[in-house]
Design a protein around this motif. Sequence first.
Motif, PDB file in Angstrom:
ATOM      1  N   ILE A   1       0.836  -1.205   0.000  1.00 53.29           N
ATOM      2  CA  ILE A   1       0.000   0.000   0.000  1.00 53.29           C
ATOM      3  C   ILE A   1       0.870   1.254   0.000  1.00 53.29           C
ATOM      4  O   ILE A   1       0.572   2.244  -0.653  1.00 53.29           O
ATOM      5  N   LEU A   2       1.963   1.205   0.729  1.00 51.66           N
ATOM      6  CA  LEU A   2       2.819   2.384   0.869  1.00 51.66           C
ATOM      7  C   LEU A   2       3.926   2.431  -0.181  1.00 51.66           C
ATOM      8  O   LEU A   2       5.004   2.948   0.081  1.00 51.66           O
ATOM      9  N   THR A   3       3.668   1.930  -1.369  1.00 51.56           N
ATOM     10  CA  THR A   3       4.692   1.918  -2.415  1.00 51.56           C
ATOM     11  C   THR A   3       4.847   3.268  -3.084  1.00 51.56           C
ATOM     12  O   THR A   3       5.426   3.363  -4.158  1.00 51.56           O
ATOM     13  N   ALA A   4       4.356   4.299  -2.449  1.00 55.25           N
ATOM     14  CA  ALA A   4       4.595   5.641  -2.980  1.00 55.25           C
ATOM     15  C   ALA A   4       6.083   5.968  -2.905  1.00 55.25           C
ATOM     16  O   ALA A   4       6.574   6.823  -3.629  1.00 55.25           O
ATOM     17  N   LEU A   5       6.815   5.271  -2.034  1.00 55.19           N
ATOM     18  CA  LEU A   5       8.262   5.436  -1.970  1.00 55.19           C
ATOM     19  C   LEU A   5       8.869   4.696  -3.157  1.00 55.19           C
ATOM     20  O   LEU A   5       8.752   3.481  -3.249  1.00 55.19           O
ATOM     21  N   PRO A   6       9.486   5.391  -4.089  1.00 54.77           N
ATOM     22  CA  PRO A   6       9.980   4.722  -5.298  1.00 54.77           C
ATOM     23  C   PRO A   6      11.068   3.701  -4.977  1.00 54.77           C
ATOM     24  O   PRO A   6      11.938   3.949  -4.165  1.00 54.77           O
ATOM     25  N   GLY A   7      10.963   2.557  -5.609  1.00 56.84           N
ATOM     26  CA  GLY A   7      11.977   1.525  -5.471  1.00 56.84           C
ATOM     27  C   GLY A   7      11.747   0.553  -4.333  1.00 56.84           C
ATOM     28  O   GLY A   7      12.429  -0.455  -4.233  1.00 56.84           O
TER      29      GLY A   7
END
Length: 133
Positions: free
Chosen positions: A76-82
Amino acid sequence: VNTYVLLACLYFWSGMYKLRGFFHGFVFQYQFLNFSGISWYLRNFYLTKDYLPRAEFRAFGALGTWIEMLAGIGMILTALPGYGEIFVLLAVAMHVFIFFFGMGPFRWNLMTCYMLLVSSKLCMEGKMGPMDS
């Protein structure tokens, strides 16, 4: 993207539901591991001579529930790239463990892993996280 978010929520809720203690205290050893041919032959490692679950494997079952929740939260928190790939790989590793040592190659396990890989690839190729849609 919708399938990706749905699977992430499913992993989180499934892990949270299993934290009640019944899963890692009973279900993991007697119902989850006993369906696998590999685990059946290794049952002396996770059960005592009286066929009671060993404390180490109850803890291992509890760790699995936390890993399942972590995979869901991380997806869900994959807004952080990579960082999305790490949590997807964690979920895939969980499905590989289920395939070989758990319930086996049932359709739900293979299909969920397939949906996870396809939906995560589509999300990451489009360079959009689940919150961007």
